[in-house]
Design an enzyme around this catalytic site. Structure first.
Site, PDB file in Angstrom:
ATOM      1  N   SER A 206      10.372  -3.466 -12.789  1.00 16.81           N
ATOM      2  CA  SER A 206      11.276  -2.885 -11.757  1.00 16.81           C
ATOM      3  C   SER A 206      10.738  -3.031 -10.786  1.00 16.81           C
ATOM      4  O   SER A 206      10.770  -2.893  -9.193  1.00 16.81           O
ATOM      5  CB  SER A 206      11.572  -1.454 -12.156  1.00 16.81           C
ATOM      6  OG  SER A 206      10.965  -0.393 -12.481  1.00 16.81           O
TER       7      SER A 206
ATOM      8  N   ASP B 294      12.855   7.267  -5.244  1.00 22.00           N
ATOM      9  CA  ASP B 294      13.931   7.872  -6.396  1.00 22.00           C
ATOM     10  C   ASP B 294      12.680   8.230  -7.373  1.00 22.00           C
ATOM     11  O   ASP B 294      11.252   8.426  -7.179  1.00 22.00           O
ATOM     12  CB  ASP B 294      14.309   6.612  -7.128  1.00 22.00           C
ATOM     13  CG  ASP B 294      13.930   5.768  -8.033  1.00 22.00           C
ATOM     14  OD1 ASP B 294      12.944   5.751  -7.866  1.00 22.00           O
ATOM     15  OD2 ASP B 294      14.853   4.735  -8.581  1.00 22.00           O
TER      16      ASP B 294
ATOM     17  N   HIS C 162       9.919   5.325  -8.058  1.00 21.26           N
ATOM     18  CA  HIS C 162       9.794   4.274  -8.074  1.00 21.26           C
ATOM     19  C   HIS C 162       8.973   4.532  -6.149  1.00 21.26           C
ATOM     20  O   HIS C 162      10.074   5.246  -5.050  1.00 21.26           O
ATOM     21  CB  HIS C 162      10.709   2.963  -7.622  1.00 21.26           C
ATOM     22  CG  HIS C 162      11.066   2.461  -8.891  1.00 21.26           C
ATOM     23  ND1 HIS C 162      12.837   3.264  -9.281  1.00 21.26           N
ATOM     24  CD2 HIS C 162      10.592   1.711  -9.734  1.00 21.26           C
ATOM     25  CE1 HIS C 162      12.646   2.161 -10.648  1.00 21.26           C
ATOM     26  NE2 HIS C 162      11.344   2.018 -10.586  1.00 21.26           N
TER      27      HIS C 162
END
Length: 366
Positions: free
Chosen positions: A39, A331, A334
């Site tokens: 991600s 978040d 990340h």
């Protein structure tokens, strides 16, 4: 007098045009970028996975992206894949599954020559690392997809031209964090492997996939180590706001195994070149010296709810920090675009305590 002015202006314009053209050529230092990972560098592949619950499709993701909309990037704006392409003077490599979708929907040939991004949120070096996310594209599958792309290119382009193109292209690999999370989420893995055994297995499994990329033309690699996983807001939450040392220890063990593997691989394959980014050291430096980088908050998430904004994920109902520039974390897991920009600057220019044996500028020049 008038003619002289016209000639002078024309010469100035010509000089500017040549300078601009050279600057553009200088900026575009690689023909393409091929991205593999999780991600941290996914630019929307997971949006095409029907079963995946790991999708950055809700507000406030993308709030600082040029479109101001969620794009499948797990951050507030651009991620490292975008920022590296920007530095190279290239457009962001598109998500592989978006290209595949275009092929299916239009029956047209799509060019893969300009670069492709295979990264997937939740992906790991091991195939089972995404159990909690239901569906992602693990590294082995990403490399399978690249092998299919390579086969398509072989049919479209003369062999020596393709070899030259791929040998000058950059292959970015950013993966391993989900494998570290997976270890601590599984009593079975912990019972079967010591942290050192698991780290060594991660590195040797990664080598198999790098070798497959090499066998299909890859020569220049930018490879990132794993950051101090225990310092992300989600893990600090479990440890009374302090970094979780066990997770950091496993991250460090893997990074050591990875660096050893890369050095050995370079001895085996003289025609590869790589640049290793020590994400662990770089992120620790941000955490320990925030003000020198312009950060204020190094512990909490910008978007979320509860303690450290990490008890509830970044949802449309979540609170969101007003200044994303002063947060390291977007978040619970990340980084913000601001943190990613610093990492990409370090990938390109150093210092050597974060990037070795060469930085990306030196890798491009080879």
């Amino acid at each position: 007098m008038g003619n002289r002015t016209v000639i002078t202006n024309s010469l100035l314009f010509l000089c500017f045009f040549i300078f601009f053209s050279l600057e553009h050529l200088e900026a575009q230092k690689a023909p393409a970028v091929y991205v593999f990972g999780d991600s941290l560098v996914d630019v929307g592949n997971n949006n095409y996975l029907p079963l995946s619950i790991e999708k950055a499709i809700l507000p406030h993701y993308g709030i600082d992206f040029p479109t101001k909309k969620p794009t499948g990037r797990f951050t507030n704006g651009k991620n490292a894949a975008d920022l590296i392409a920007e530095k190279l003077g290239l457009p962001t490599s598109p998500p592989y599954l978006s290209l595949l979708s275009k092929v299916h929907n239009s029956n047209k040939n799509i060019s893969f020559l300009n670069g492709v991004n295979f990264a997937s949120g939740g992906a790991g070096i091991f195939n089972a690392s995404d159990k909690g996310f239901m569906q992602s594209i693990p590294l082995q599958k990403q490399v399978d997809y690249y092998s299919q792309v390579h086969e398509t290119l072989r049919q479209q382009i003369e062999a020596s031209s393709l070899e030259k193109h791929l040998s000058k292209s950059i292959f970015i690999v950013v993966i391993g964090g989900n494998d570290v999370f997976g270890y601590f989420d599984s009593k079975d893995l912990q019972n079967k492997n010591t942290p050192q055994q698991y780290a060594d297995s991660m590195a040797s499994t990664l080598k198999l996939q790098l070798q497959r990329l090499y066998n299909n033309g890859a020569k220049k690699f930018e490879i990132a180590g794993v950051g101090p996983i225990g310092c992300c807001p989600a893990y600090r939450l479990k440890n009374k706001t302090e970094c979780a040392s066990a997770a950091n220890d496993l991250s460090a063990k893997y990074n050591e195994a990875l660096q050893y593997m890369l050095k050995e691989w370079k001895l085996e394959k003289k025609d590869i070149n790589y640049s290793y980014f020590d994400t662990y050291a770089a992120l620790q430096d941000l955490i320990h010296n925030p003000t020198s980088y312009g950060f204020v908050n190094v512990k909490g998430a910008c978007c979320g709810l509860g303690e450290l904004n990490a008890q509830i994920p970044c949802l449309p109902v979540s609170s969101i920090c007003s200044n994303r520039q002063d947060h390291v974390f977007w978040d619970a897991f990340h980084p913000t675009e601001a943190a990613s920009r610093i990492f990409v600057d370090e990938i390109f220019k150093g210092p050597s305590k974060f990037i070795s044996p060469i930085n990306m500028e030196q890798l491009l020049a080879i």
